[in-house]
Design an enzyme around this catalytic site. Structure first.
Site, PDB file in Angstrom:
ATOM      1  CG  ASP A 206      -2.053   1.345   1.235  1.00  0.00           C
ATOM      2  OD1 ASP A 206      -3.189   1.243   1.188  1.00  0.00           O
ATOM      3  OD2 ASP A 206      -1.061   2.307   1.470  1.00  0.00           O
TER       4      ASP A 206
ATOM      5  CE1 TYR B  74       1.348   7.628   2.292  1.00  0.00           C
ATOM      6  CE2 TYR B  74       1.167   5.300   1.729  1.00  0.00           C
ATOM      7  CZ  TYR B  74       0.455   6.469   2.235  1.00  0.00           C
ATOM      8  OH  TYR B  74      -0.458   6.190   3.006  1.00  0.00           O
TER       9      TYR B  74
ATOM     10  CG  HIS C 201      -3.959   9.503  -0.042  1.00  0.00           C
ATOM     11  ND1 HIS C 201      -2.940   9.570  -0.104  1.00  0.00           N
ATOM     12  CD2 HIS C 201      -4.140   9.205   1.535  1.00  0.00           C
ATOM     13  CE1 HIS C 201      -2.724   9.585   1.242  1.00  0.00           C
ATOM     14  NE2 HIS C 201      -2.602   8.919   2.160  1.00  0.00           N
TER      15      HIS C 201
END
Length: 321
Positions: A50, A55, A111
């Site tokens: 994930d 990120y 997100h």
């Protein structure tokens, strides 16, 4: 060899491993560290990874996948759309796919429901692009064959209800913070009624202010169950989530903890009842994420708790009904 982890089934018939490795490293990036972590995870049986555009490590996650020698179809890969790209979903997705170096992703998530400008300024709730505007673009990705399933993250009953009124494709999952301090029973029941699985991020919680270990690693009920079963507190909490039918996404760079986290316990009804009751203790029904403590204006990435549909007050404390 893949670990003995159960698979859950999405509302579109596709299967997903019930435990994944989270690739958020505490801050954007991670480089070689996340690459090593993912390689170790795959080596020791993880088949669900994930990550997210935000990120800033999709390239390294992809590199680890390519170098693992494991067939692509055996690895479930999730990535996510950032707030600043809600107006250009296809373009952002293609950027992520290229960074990962893959032909497709198994799951693509919005997100957060909030939208930002590309410069990072928060767009007021209700203005373009709304969650419905963005979801319509997400649905179009399915026609490309490069995305197998689409879902959301950090959505509430309120924001999901707004979305479901206008969607053609129902999200397969809603990835949210879930652990014994924030069990989200009501949200799970709502999602279940719509055919949406819950995915839990930060399932092990975080250390409280002034503490070195996550709260559940020292909780008497969690530790008691762990000691009784010769297991770790993390195994207890992860097993609690999976037994509830929740996809759980822990993260660890430590190989021994990594292996333990993917080894499930068969918790008893009594164990489950104890864990289900932790949030009922005074002061325990709350988010454990630190961003709640740094919002002077009461906003979470530009939206109020009310706009998000979160029944919380400052500090991420759940209000008593």
């Amino acid at each position: 060899m893949a670990a003995n982890v159960p698979y859950f089934t999405f509302n579109n018939g596709r299967k997903v491993p019930a435990i994944g490795m989270g690739c958020w490293m505490g801050s954007p990036g991670g480089g070689e560290t996340v690459e090593i972590m993912v390689k170790n995870a795959l080596k020791h049986g993880y088949r669900h990874l994930d990550t997210a555009f935000g990120y800033a490590n999709e390239e390294h996650v992809g590199k680890a996948i390519h170098e693992s020698g494991i067939p692509r179809e055996d690895i479930f890969v999730t990535t996510k759309l950032p707030n600043k790209h809600h107006h250009k979903v296809r373009e952002s997705f293609e950027t992520s796919l290229k960074a990962l170096g893959l032909d497709y992703v198994d799951l693509y998530l919005i997100h957060w429901p909030q939208s930002d400008t590309e410069e990072g300024e928060h767009i007021p709730c209700g203005q373009y692009p709304t969650v419905v505007d963005t979801w319509k673009q997400m649905e179009q990705l399915l026609d490309t064959g490069k995305v197998k399933s689409i879902g959301v993250s950090n959505f509430s009953i309120k924001t999901l209800t707004e979305l479901l009124l206008h969607c053609t494709v129902v999200p397969v999952t809603n990835q949210v913070e879930v652990h014994p301090c924030l069990p989200s029973f009501e949200l799970q029941e709502f999602c279940k009624s719509k055919g949406i699985l819950i995915t839990a991020y930060s399932p092990l919680g975080r250390p409280l202010l002034g503490q070195a270990k996550p709260i559940f690693f020292t909780d008497p009920d969690v530790v008691g169950i762990a000691e009784k079963r010769g297991a770790s507190p993390a195994q207890v909490v992860i097993s609690w989530g999976v037994k509830r039918g929740i996809i759980v996404i822990p993260k660890s760079e430590n190989v021994e903890r990594m292996k333990a986290n993917i080894t499930l316990l068969d918790l008893s009804e009594g164990d489950m009842a104890l864990l289900n009751g932790i949030h009922k203790r005074p002061g325990m029904h709350k988010s454990l994420l630190t961003y709640h403590n740094y919002t002077d204006d009461g906003l979470i990435f530009g939206w109020t708790y009310e706009q998000l549909g979160w029944n919380m007050k400052k500090g991420g404390i759940v209000k008593d009904n």
